[in-house]
Design a protein around this motif. Structure first.
Motif, short mmCIF file in Angstrom:
data_model
loop_
_atom_site.label_atom_id
_atom_site.label_comp_id
_atom_site.label_asym_id
_atom_site.label_seq_id
_atom_site.Cartn_x
_atom_site.Cartn_y
_atom_site.Cartn_z
N ASN A 1 -9.09 17.92 -18.60
CA ASN A 1 -8.44 18.60 -19.72
C ASN A 1 -8.12 20.07 -19.42
OD1 ASN A 1 -8.51 16.23 -21.11
ND2 ASN A 1 -10.11 16.82 -22.55
N CYS B 1 -11.10 18.45 -25.89
CA CYS B 1 -9.74 17.93 -26.09
C CYS B 1 -8.70 19.04 -26.15
CB CYS B 1 -9.71 17.10 -27.38
SG CYS B 1 -8.08 16.53 -27.88
N LYS C 1 -6.47 20.85 -23.31
CA LYS C 1 -5.22 20.34 -22.72
C LYS C 1 -4.02 21.20 -23.10
CE LYS C 1 -5.17 16.18 -24.41
NZ LYS C 1 -6.24 16.33 -25.42
N CYS D 1 -5.71 12.63 -24.35
CA CYS D 1 -6.89 12.15 -23.63
C CYS D 1 -7.38 10.86 -24.28
CB CYS D 1 -8.00 13.19 -23.57
SG CYS D 1 -8.46 13.96 -25.13
#
Length: 457
Positions: free
Chosen positions: A238, A324, A327, A226
């Motif tokens: 995400n 984050c 993902k 990202c």
């Protein structure tokens, strides 16, 4: 929008955080069900929560407890894509010819040769005036790219007097297909353009006979990244990429995730899925080593969100990290890879690297990623040397930068069905593996950057 029932902030239509009720000074701010920092002062109900009144809890290295993980049973899927079978058993989704210089001072020669011959020059500023670990890091990055299966062939250019000499690169590369990987030292030849063109022509004569064949999806390695994140990154793009990662894992594919600083504060989520204590320790050590890297340079480990992140609604590194790591979906953690290292097994692998888009994506490519799924809320034209599928977190970005963005996850905010979107994004990945070009490829965008942490002579 309240993401988790225990959160004390909710997300507004502007992507910013607002207090659900009065929050006292020193009290943790909860988002995604986890602390993202603490209140620096009393915060009233409905008040915006931002760096003015919120501070990270992160400091120093950390110790995490290993708890054995029992992987849930998954229904295995079987399917194929159309790719290139390499002699060593690897598979590629592109058949590019790369020119890779060992040293930055011959970048323009590499570019000229690339323009003349219609191939790709992968340039960088390093390879000379480097010592010790920095030199080895440069070599590992470059070796990973030279051996990448998306390359049908590679011309390695050397000047001849640099620290990163051809003989050192050959030693690190090990066994290679000499029909597809050629070397040229510019100081040793009379006309580097003529001789370089001759070598590229020889490579082209080999690659022109390459054909796509059906190959198992399990052979694909999917990088996730990202960049230019916003307040919706952890809500739309995400998590959607995480669902796609889960689907690829059901085919026994490999998922690669870098940007170690953007794991800080969310480590328990990933480490709890380690398949063994050995994997747990290796991954924890890699994360703590990157924490120590910050400390050694006199930097706070929590000072990560960029001005663009903050403007988009992200206030602390914990908040960024909790968004984050989504993902990676729920894929079982199988290992940690250092610069240029690869693995053959399925599952999730942490790849050493910073949050910086260019360096992290180069690390993913050097560890074998065929495709990178790149989520963004602010937008960026950057693409890696491997096909980079750009996924927007919000619809306005997708509409404004449709020449950058391949897929819109912002439709989740308009109540689009997540399972349908998961299938659509997965299908786009397979089409890309089959040869369909990304927006970045159509624009001719590709770039690399190599991690540096030492002395330049």
């Amino acid at each position: 929008m309240q993401i988790h029932s225990s959160d004390n902030v909710e997300i507004g239509l502007d992507g910013q955080k607002y207090a659900i009720y009065n929050i006292n000074k020193g009290e943790n701010i909860i988002k995604y069900g986890f602390p993202i920092g603490h209140a620096k002062c009393n915060i009233k109900k409905g008040e915006k929560v931002c760096p003015d009144n919120l501070k990270s809890n992160l400091k120093g290295t950390d110790n995490w407890e290993y708890i054995p993980y029992v992987e849930p049973e998954i229904d295995l899927n079987y399917g194929t894509f159309m790719g290139y079978q390499r002699k060593n058993g690897d598979v590629g989704i592109r058949n590019d010819i790369f020119i890779i210089p060992t040293v930055g001072c011959i970048n323009d020669t590499a570019k000229l040769l690339a323009d003349i011959n219609g191939v790709k020059a992968i340039t960088h500023p390093y390879g000379c005036s480097q010592l010790g670990g920095d030199l080895v890091t440069t070599q590992k990055f470059l070796c990973g790219l030279i051996k990448h299966p998306n390359a049908g062939g590679v011309l390695v250019l050397s000047l001849g007097c640099e620290n990163n000499r051809i003989e050192l690169m050959k030693e690190m590369l090990g066994d290679i297909d000499t029909d597809r990987i050629k070397f040229l030292s510019l100081q040793e030849c009379n006309d580097e353009i003529e001789e370089g063109t001759t070598l590229i022509t020889a490579i082209k004569n080999v690659t022109k006979n390459d054909k796509r064949v059906p190959l198992p999806i399990s052979k694909l390695k999917i990088g996730v990244k990202c960049g230019g994140s916003d307040g919706y990154s952890g809500i739309t793009a995400n998590p959607l990429v995480g669902l796609v990662a889960d689907k690829f894992y059901s085919y026994k594919s490999q998922i690669l995730m870098s940007e170690m600083p953007e794991v800080f504060g969310a480590e328990p989520i990933l480490l709890s899925r380690a398949d063994s204590k050995n994997t747990f320790n290796k991954c924890a050590d890699m994360i703590n080593a990157f924490r120590q890297y910050f400390i050694d340079h006199g930097e706070s480990i929590g000072e990560n969100p960029s001005p663009g992140n903050i403007a988009g609604g992200i206030s602390t590194l914990e908040e960024k990290s909790l968004g984050c790591v989504q993902k990676a979906g729920k894929v079982t953690l199988k290992g940690a890879l250092n610069f240029g290292e690869t693995a053959n097994d399925s599952g999730l692998y942490l790849v050493n690297g910073p949050g910086n888009d260019q360096v992290a994506c180069t690390a993913l490519a050097a560890s074998g990623a065929h495709i990178i799924l790149f989520t963004t809320g602010r937008g960026t034209p950057f693409c890696s040397i491997v096909p980079t599928i750009k996924i927007s977190t919000n619809t306005p970005l997708f509409e404004k930068k449709s020449h950058w963005i391949d897929f819109n996850a912002g439709s989740i905010l308009e109540n689009a069905d997540k399972l349908n979107l998961t299938d659509e994004l997965f299908d786009l990945c397979i089409k890309t593996a089959n040869g369909q070009l990304t927006k970045g490829e159509l624009n001719g965008y590709f770039d690399i950057a190599i991690f540096k942490d030492g002395v330049t002579l």
